[in-house]
Design an enzyme around this catalytic site. Sequence first.
Site, short mmCIF file in Angstrom:
data_model
loop_
_atom_site.label_atom_id
_atom_site.label_comp_id
_atom_site.label_asym_id
_atom_site.label_seq_id
_atom_site.Cartn_x
_atom_site.Cartn_y
_atom_site.Cartn_z
N PHE A 144 33.01 45.17 49.18
CA PHE A 144 32.44 46.53 49.20
C PHE A 144 33.50 47.62 49.01
O PHE A 144 33.18 48.80 49.05
CB PHE A 144 31.69 46.78 50.52
N ARG A 171 34.24 54.74 69.69
CA ARG A 171 33.60 53.59 69.01
C ARG A 171 32.25 53.28 69.66
O ARG A 171 31.27 52.96 68.97
CB ARG A 171 34.51 52.36 69.08
N LYS A 187 31.34 61.52 57.74
CA LYS A 187 31.42 61.05 56.36
C LYS A 187 30.57 61.90 55.41
O LYS A 187 29.68 62.65 55.86
CB LYS A 187 30.98 59.58 56.31
N HIS A 193 33.17 57.66 60.97
CA HIS A 193 34.29 56.72 61.08
C HIS A 193 35.01 56.96 62.39
O HIS A 193 35.11 58.10 62.84
CB HIS A 193 35.29 56.93 59.93
N THR A 231 28.80 48.94 63.06
CA THR A 231 28.96 49.33 61.65
C THR A 231 27.61 49.42 60.94
O THR A 231 27.34 50.37 60.21
CB THR A 231 29.86 48.30 60.92
N TYR A 274 41.41 53.17 53.31
CA TYR A 274 40.75 51.91 53.63
C TYR A 274 41.50 50.69 53.08
O TYR A 274 40.90 49.64 52.84
CB TYR A 274 39.31 51.92 53.11
N ARG A 310 25.31 56.14 64.87
CA ARG A 310 24.93 55.38 63.68
C ARG A 310 23.47 54.92 63.74
O ARG A 310 22.77 54.92 62.73
CB ARG A 310 25.87 54.20 63.49
#
Length: 139
Positions: free
Chosen positions: A58, A86, A10, A116, A92, A50, A103
């Site tokens: 958001f 994942r 990102k 992502h 998240t 999205y 993350r």
Amino acid sequence: MVERTLAIVKPDAVSRQLTGEIIKRYEHQGFKIAAIKKIRITKSQAEGFYYVHRHRPFFESLANFMAGGPMVVLVLEGEDVIKRHRDLMGATNPKEADKGTIRREFGTDIEHNVVHGSDSRESAQFEIGYFFSGLELQS
Ligand code: IDP
Ligand code: MG
């Protein structure tokens, strides 16, 4: 079963020069890079990507974030790669992500979470097609 997933480094991660670090982790996992490119998308293109989140509070902030700078989009290929990617990404919210996940290590907050990854075969098919043409996916 060999499958494909869409990964995005990102804009927060690209601007922080984390692209190589993240791609290194993909290669260490044995994921094959089937396609890769650096692009900058518009806000409406981010909204399209999205779309499933269009009613979430958001949504607008997320679209502005994703359109705020260049990103690197990749198609990763491998055995069970959707779930394995994942797992490597982590939850998240970086603060809730397991130690050792991308993350947890690099994410700033629940929005600026550096990567992502598609969450199912159906979303992978939509997301890969959103960014890559058939010609780009031949190798
Ligand atoms: P995922 O990326 O882990 O699949 P989703 O729920 O699909 O998470 O959300 C998509 C993206 O929207 C997240 O990666 C994050 O950047 C952003 N996001 C999700 N939840 C929130 C929130 O509560 N506040 C701000 N941004 C959020
Ligand atoms: Mg998601």
